[in-house]
Design a protein around this motif. Structure first.
Motif, PDB file in Angstrom:
ATOM      1  N   SER A 199       0.861  -1.286  -0.059  1.00 47.25           N
ATOM      2  CA  SER A 199       0.035  -0.057  -0.113  1.00 47.25           C
ATOM      3  C   SER A 199       0.902   1.332   0.092  1.00 47.25           C
ATOM      4  O   SER A 199       1.762   1.492   0.874  1.00 47.25           O
ATOM      5  CB  SER A 199      -0.688  -0.095   1.258  1.00 47.25           C
ATOM      6  OG  SER A 199      -1.775  -1.085   1.307  1.00 47.25           O
ATOM      7  N   GLU A 219       2.734   1.435  -5.064  1.00 45.64           N
ATOM      8  CA  GLU A 219       2.009   0.376  -6.307  1.00 45.64           C
ATOM      9  C   GLU A 219       2.528   0.768  -7.535  1.00 45.64           C
ATOM     10  O   GLU A 219       2.087   0.272  -8.403  1.00 45.64           O
ATOM     11  CB  GLU A 219       0.492   0.565  -6.122  1.00 45.64           C
ATOM     12  CG  GLU A 219      -0.251   0.206  -4.948  1.00 45.64           C
ATOM     13  CD  GLU A 219      -0.571   1.393  -4.081  1.00 45.64           C
ATOM     14  OE1 GLU A 219       0.219   2.517  -4.398  1.00 45.64           O
ATOM     15  OE2 GLU A 219      -1.373   1.270  -3.203  1.00 45.64           O
ATOM     16  N   ASP A 255      -2.904  -2.732  -4.600  1.00 50.59           N
ATOM     17  CA  ASP A 255      -1.797  -2.953  -3.482  1.00 50.59           C
ATOM     18  C   ASP A 255      -2.160  -4.458  -2.819  1.00 50.59           C
ATOM     19  O   ASP A 255      -3.033  -5.306  -2.978  1.00 50.59           O
ATOM     20  CB  ASP A 255      -2.139  -1.859  -2.005  1.00 50.59           C
ATOM     21  CG  ASP A 255      -3.489  -1.801  -1.748  1.00 50.59           C
ATOM     22  OD1 ASP A 255      -4.504  -2.142  -2.401  1.00 50.59           O
ATOM     23  OD2 ASP A 255      -3.662  -1.920  -0.390  1.00 50.59           O
ATOM     24  N   SER A 292      -5.690   2.402  -5.428  1.00 48.48           N
ATOM     25  CA  SER A 292      -4.716   2.297  -4.353  1.00 48.48           C
ATOM     26  C   SER A 292      -4.944   1.866  -2.965  1.00 48.48           C
ATOM     27  O   SER A 292      -6.177   2.251  -2.756  1.00 48.48           O
ATOM     28  CB  SER A 292      -3.725   3.538  -4.475  1.00 48.48           C
ATOM     29  OG  SER A 292      -4.326   4.605  -4.061  1.00 48.48           O
TER      30      SER A 292
END
Length: 358
Positions: free
Chosen positions: A20, A23, A69, A213
């Motif tokens: 996270s 990415e 992620d 994301s």
């Protein structure tokens, strides 16, 4: 998408490093394959959007989403002996973490290998052996002998992202895939494949995909992405936890090789029952195997989309992943194929009148 190309895409996505907030490699893979399919754009939180070139003005918007992620770790501090203190990123169980290889990004942007270590059993008392292991008692060992060697030679600093060190494998005789980060890279592949099926085709709806994301740390990217897309309806692709290796038979709701899973409820969302029924009816109509689940835990980006603006009917299309949120996962390629086929059929039968009925 042809099978070999789909497998190449899944392999590259699974192998990409992308906890996270970091990415970039995943986004690069998606751009590589997505540039042939539609119009690509990014925002400042590294959400990647894919719009069909055939989209028209004043048509309802179907929002497809999958997060880029993966769960992993971050370096918090460096000890005098050169080992790394770390924190978890995303949901981990402590007992699944030690004695595995990881990759740590250094200040040059490359990834170096390490091992998650804990106190050897030879130096444990009986009480030490019997108590639960805590993440704070673990370190990452990169083979360094000192703080200076870690920082100056290995070029590892605090804040460095860390991912499981696992390589994708495919076993064609059973059509099973082994690798890391199938939550949710398998969903990213399925979503890109789905949008690609509509190239050159006219639809009564517009299709926009968001590769969002930071889902594993609180659904952060989708909170930004949904404002950009402004959808009328949504399908969220997920790598959902498979339950067929530990549940009682009557409780198995996301088994491997039994088709994608449509979730009625989780902690964060009760699925729109009309849209859910529509999707299940489509699966039955086209003889696509599908599973249904009711979950007392978990949550997805679907909850955020569902609560956007005046409320967006949203379903979660999950591809079962054995051992999600560990280093190693297993996915059936047939589940991937059925998920794509179901998503395509659902979208083909959506129009303004149908959306209004939800």
């Amino acid at each position: 998408m042809e099978k070999e190309k789909a497998l190449d895409l899944i392999k590259e996505l699974s192998n990409a490093n992308g906890v996270s907030g970091f990415e970039d490699e995943v986004v690069a893979v998606l751009k590589k394959y997505g540039k042939e399919i539609g119009e690509l754009s990014e925002d400042r939180i590294r959400n990647l959007f894919l719009k069909r070139q055939e989209n028209k003005e004043n048509q309802p918007i179907v929002h497809l989403d999958a997060h880029t992620d993966e769960v992993g770790f971050m370096v918090q501090a460096i000890k005098p002996n050169g080992t790394l203190v770390f924190l978890t990123i995303g949901g981990w169980v402590a007992s699944n973490i030690p004695a595995h290889r990881v990759r740590i990004r250094n200040s040059d942007g490359g990834y170096i290998p390490g091992i998650i270590a804990s106190q050897p059993p030879h130096f444990m008392s009986e009480s030490d052996r019997n108590k639960p292991l805590d993440v704070g008692e673990m370190v990452i060992d990169i083979g360094s002998l000192s703080y200076d060697e870690t920082v100056n030679d290995f070029k590892v600093k605090i804040g460095a992202p860390v991912v499981p060190d696992v390589a994708f494998e495919y076993f064609p005789e059973k059509e099973r895939m082994f690798g890391k980060a199938f939550d949710c890279r398998i969903g990213c592949a399925a979503m890109l494949d789905t949008i690609g099926r509509f190239q050159g085709k006219e639809l009564p709806v517009n299709v926009i995909g968001s590769f969002s994301s930071q889902e594993e740390v609180g659904d952060r990217g989708i909170k930004v992405a949904v404002k950009e897309v402004q959808p009328d309806i949504a399908i969220v692709f997920e790598g959902c936890p498979a339950d067929d290796t530990f549940s009682e038979p009557h409780m198995i709701q996301s088994a491997l090789s039994k088709g994608p899973m449509l979730r009625h409820m989780d902690v964060l969302m009760i699925t729109n029952p009309r849209f859910q029924k529509f999707a299940l009816d489509i699966a039955k109509k086209y003889d696509i195997p599908v599973q249904e689940s009711v979950r007392k835990g978990g949550g997805t980006n679907g909850a955020v989309i569902n609560l956007a603006e005046k409320g967006v009917p949203t379903i979660v299309l999950g591809i079962p992943v054995r051992y999600a949120h560990t280093h190693y996962s297993i996915v059936s390629f047939s589940d991937y194929q059925h998920a794509v086929n179901l998503a395509v059929k659902i979208i083909e039968e959506l129009d303004a009148a149908t959306l209004a009925s939800f």
